[in-house]
Design an enzyme around this catalytic site. Structure first.
Site, mmCIF file in Angstrom:
data_model
loop_
_atom_site.group_PDB
_atom_site.id
_atom_site.type_symbol
_atom_site.label_atom_id
_atom_site.label_comp_id
_atom_site.label_asym_id
_atom_site.label_seq_id
_atom_site.Cartn_x
_atom_site.Cartn_y
_atom_site.Cartn_z
ATOM 1 N N THR A 258 -1.222 13.911 2.703
ATOM 2 C CA THR A 258 -0.562 13.625 4.089
ATOM 3 C C THR A 258 0.861 13.801 4.260
ATOM 4 O O THR A 258 1.640 13.499 3.232
ATOM 5 C CB THR A 258 -1.008 12.154 4.647
ATOM 6 N N PHE A 260 4.319 13.221 6.229
ATOM 7 C CA PHE A 260 5.106 11.849 7.007
ATOM 8 C C PHE A 260 6.369 12.675 7.556
ATOM 9 O O PHE A 260 6.960 13.287 6.729
ATOM 10 C CB PHE A 260 4.968 10.781 6.419
HETATM 11 O O1 PRE Z 1 -4.639 3.981 7.877
HETATM 12 C C1 PRE Z 1 -3.309 4.082 7.226
HETATM 13 O O2 PRE Z 1 -3.575 3.723 5.983
HETATM 14 C C2 PRE Z 1 -2.570 5.109 7.445
HETATM 15 O O3 PRE Z 1 -1.275 5.160 6.652
HETATM 16 C C3 PRE Z 1 -2.791 6.065 8.449
HETATM 17 C C4 PRE Z 1 -3.254 7.427 7.726
HETATM 18 C C5 PRE Z 1 -3.321 8.616 8.659
HETATM 19 O O4 PRE Z 1 -3.001 8.605 9.867
HETATM 20 O O5 PRE Z 1 -4.001 9.745 8.359
HETATM 21 C C6 PRE Z 1 -2.174 8.005 6.549
HETATM 22 C C7 PRE Z 1 -2.971 8.409 5.506
HETATM 23 C C8 PRE Z 1 -4.286 8.648 4.989
HETATM 24 O O6 PRE Z 1 -4.708 9.878 5.162
HETATM 25 C C9 PRE Z 1 -4.969 7.917 6.100
HETATM 26 C C10 PRE Z 1 -4.628 7.345 7.115
#
Ligand code: PRE
Length: 375
Positions: A258, A260
């Protein structure tokens, strides 16, 4: 209200001071006339600083001098310069403590104070209202793609992108202590986390339930004492909410990354001594090859693009085009978001954007920031 970062420079040993701060544009005085307000962000003083500040050696104000000692003035909006390790930096994020977004914040700023928010919009507002110095939000995922809503928020708000964090989320299957996998009838989590760990859930034959974020799912199962519900969340969430880890690394793709973005009120100074990325958003007129022409401004200067995203213009969804063959045609109107690998301090980037500006109908630089090369 527009914020602009300024630096008033001088030499410490010349008796001049170095000050930096923000100028608030768009503020009006009681007559409704525009005026500018300068808020100091800190001052670096030289030995003869008293000449500049209007203080005598006894510390009293020198009559006739324009400046009073800034230290003696009330400082409701003064912020301190924060060190790189994240000490004292307050970072807002959407989610509960233990979420992956909070993990990403702690990766970038190990000693930061995190501020959980219910919505992305609130995380933006926390920075705008000076309750936090930075906000962090997921923008794209290697398996799920772009998080479109956050692209829209980048444009709606005036914060600047000051950093990116690439993060490999380690998804764990959690349950209340004493509960075994066979007992689970459903699994709760963020939709992206559920989608990224589909194989394990299919093997378990469980129903899926969407929750706003992974840590809130853990909190929900723990606080409601659910015995037939599992959670996909982080190992840190298990620790915070007192759940057991039944399985580790359950993501279908072990390299599920992911990305950010870190946002702040002020932009950072672009540099060329390390890899920087720049993010922009623009609109174009209708016509054959206009997007090709826009992309060519980067290709011509050998600037690599790392991301392109198009989003509909919400308040102007349709564009009516006069087409002589078919009469009046209607097309969707798009915003184009592009990330490219060059710093704004690099003349190639400046020339490319100057070129793009010649025919783009709108152009905004969302931020110029160091690339995360940690993975
Ligand atoms: O739900 C979480 O723990 C988040 O931080 C959000 C979130 C996203 O928005 O994709 C962030 C990374 C992971 O892939 C899963 C969820």
């Amino acid at each position: 209200m527009a914020l602009k970062c300024v630096a008033v420079m001088g030499w410490p040993d010349s008796g001049r001071s170095i000050a930096s701060g923000v100028v608030f544009n768009g503020v009006r005085n009681s007559n409704g006339e525009p005026r500018k307000i300068f808020v100091s962000l800190g001052r670096f003083s030289g030995p003869a600083d008293n000449q500049k500040t209007g203080k005598s050696s006894t510390g009293n104000d020198v009559p006739g001098k324009l400046c009073r000692n800034l230290v003696s003035l009330p400082k409701p909006l003064t912020i301190s310069v924060t060190p790189n390790d994240g000490t004292q930096v307050r970072i807002s994020f959407k989610g509960s403590p233990g979420s992956f977004t909070e993990d990403a914040a702690l990766k970038a700023y190990p000693n930061c104070e995190t501020i959980p928010c219910d919505e992305f919009e609130e995380a933006f507002k926390a920075v705008e209202l000076w309750l936090a110095e930075k906000a962090i939000l997921p923008i794209e995922n290697s398996s799920g793609g772009s998080i479109h809503h956050n692209y829209d928020l980048l444009l709606r708000h005036r914060l600047h992108i000051v950093g990116e964090v690439q993060f490999v989320a380690n998804f764990c299957l959690l349950a209340r202590p004493g509960i075994r996998e066979e007992k689970l009838k459903c699994v709760l989590s963020h939709p992206q986390a559920l989608a990224s760990s589909d194989i394990v859930q299919t093997q378990l034959g469980v129903a899926r339930e969407n929750i706003d974020d992974t840590a809130s799912a853990a909190q929900y199962v723990a606080s409601n004492g659910l015995r037939d519900a599992g959670v996909v969340a982080s190992a840190r969430a298990a620790e915070i909410y007192g759940l057991n880890i039944l399985a580790d690394r359950i993501q279908d793709d072990p390299d599920n990354i992911t990305r950010f973005l870190v946002l702040a009120r002020d932009p950072i100074m672009p540099r060329t001594d390390k890899p920087f990325k720049t993010s922009i958003v623009f609109t174009l007129d209708e016509g054959p090859g206009v997007l090709t022409k826009a992309l060519a401004v980067f290709a011509l200067r050998e600037i690599n693009l790392t991301k392109i995203e198009s989003r509909p213009q919400k308040m102007r969804a349709l564009r009516v085009v006069d087409d002589s063959n078919t009469g009046r045609a209607k097309y969707f109107d798009y915003l184009f978001y592009i990330d490219f690998e060059a710093s704004m301090a690099d003349p190639r980037a400046q020339n490319a954007l100057g070129h793009l500006q010649e025919f783009a109908t709108f152009l905004r630089i969302l931020g110029c920031y160091p690339m995360d090369t940690s993975l």
